[in-house]
Design a protein around this motif. Structure first.
Motif, PDB file in Angstrom:
ATOM      1  N   ALA A  82      16.333  22.035  15.838  1.00  0.00           N
ATOM      2  CA  ALA A  82      15.570  21.633  14.667  1.00  0.00           C
ATOM      3  C   ALA A  82      14.559  22.720  14.332  1.00  0.00           C
ATOM      4  N   GLU A  83      14.380  22.924  13.065  1.00  0.00           N
ATOM      5  CA  GLU A  83      13.438  23.931  12.605  1.00  0.00           C
ATOM      6  C   GLU A  83      12.035  23.352  12.680  1.00  0.00           C
ATOM      7  N   SER A  84      11.105  24.165  13.140  1.00  0.00           N
ATOM      8  CA  SER A  84       9.719  23.743  13.127  1.00  0.00           C
ATOM      9  C   SER A  84       9.065  24.442  11.946  1.00  0.00           C
ATOM     10  N   VAL A 115      12.868  32.821  11.452  1.00  0.00           N
ATOM     11  CA  VAL A 115      14.253  32.872  11.939  1.00  0.00           C
ATOM     12  C   VAL A 115      14.719  31.452  12.250  1.00  0.00           C
ATOM     13  N   CYS A 116      15.980  31.135  11.892  1.00  0.00           N
ATOM     14  CA  CYS A 116      16.512  29.797  12.168  1.00  0.00           C
ATOM     15  C   CYS A 116      16.603  29.572  13.681  1.00  0.00           C
ATOM     16  N   ALA A 117      16.488  28.323  14.074  1.00  0.00           N
ATOM     17  CA  ALA A 117      16.454  27.984  15.503  1.00  0.00           C
ATOM     18  C   ALA A 117      17.728  28.407  16.229  1.00  0.00           C
ATOM     19  N   ALA A 118      18.877  28.352  15.557  1.00  0.00           N
ATOM     20  CA  ALA A 118      20.143  28.704  16.204  1.00  0.00           C
ATOM     21  C   ALA A 118      20.191  30.184  16.580  1.00  0.00           C
ATOM     22  N   TRP A 190      15.794  29.972   6.051  1.00  0.00           N
ATOM     23  CA  TRP A 190      15.538  30.665   7.312  1.00  0.00           C
ATOM     24  C   TRP A 190      16.523  31.823   7.477  1.00  0.00           C
ATOM     25  N   VAL A 191      16.029  32.938   7.988  1.00  0.00           N
ATOM     26  CA  VAL A 191      16.893  34.095   8.284  1.00  0.00           C
ATOM     27  C   VAL A 191      17.682  33.770   9.551  1.00  0.00           C
ATOM     28  N   CYS A 192      19.015  33.910   9.483  1.00  0.00           N
ATOM     29  CA  CYS A 192      19.832  33.616  10.664  1.00  0.00           C
ATOM     30  C   CYS A 192      20.574  34.836  11.187  1.00  0.00           C
TER      31      CYS A 192
END
Length: 195
Positions: A82-84, A115-118, A190-192
């Protein structure tokens, strides 16, 4: 021939060879218990119900435990990526904020917030910021600028954004690098991935 004595007067005749009087329909007479039934044992009938209730309670407890643990695992797997925070409002803004954190602020923690959580790997982000700081120490007053990030392709919650980064030094050295970002939308953009 001698006669056998009969039953006393007032007692009905019995067909039973044992001689026990039977009195069907006579009030107050108790018939003998039928053969083949075991005698009543009070505690024997309560015991299986207690065991069955305990077994049902144990099974219910195990099912509840499995559901709780399973629910906890599902929640963990769902929320760990999950993104914070809120993310950027536009894909190009997400890229611009990421580049600002890396090249101008040189702050790995701030960059990780875009940055994305993944894809968030603190070691890789810190390594990129350290690389930029290395350029700053090797060259005379390096300055980084980039073209306005441009959305090349956007489909639903995924976008591809490109830009060109230019490093200029005080002694007039110039280096360009084209970058392409994959940006995703979850709770904002988000940048992934950077290529």
């Amino acid at each position: 021939m001698p006669t056998q004595p009969g039953p006393p007067a007032g007692v009905p005749q019995s067909d039973d060879p044992a001689g026990t009087p039977q009195s069907p329909g006579v009030p107050g007479a108790i018939p003998p218990p039928p053969p083949g039934y075991p005698p009543y044992q009070g505690q024997g009938t309560v015991e299986p119900k207690k065991k069955r209730g305990l077994l049902i309670a144990a099974i219910a407890l195990v099912v509840i435990m499995v559901l709780c643990v399973g629910g906890g695992v599902v929640a963990f797997l769902t929320l760990r990526n999950a993104e914070s925070g809120e993310g950027a409002k536009e894909p190009a803004v997400a890229v611009d904020e990421f580049l600002t954190a890396v090249y101008k602020d040189r702050d790995a923690t701030k960059a990780a917030n875009h940055v994305c959580a993944a894809s968030r790997d603190d070691k890789k982000i810190a390594a990129k910021v350290a690389e930029v700081q290395k350029y700053a120490s090797e060259y005379q007053n390096p300055r980084f600028k980039w073209t306005t990030p441009k959305v090349d392709n956007q489909t639903g919650d995924r976008a591809t954004v490109s830009t060109r980064i230019t490093m200029t030094t005080a002694d007039e050295k110039v280096a360009d690098q084209d970058l392409r970002f994959t940006v995703v939308q979850k709770t904002g953009w988000w940048v992934c991935e950077v290529a």
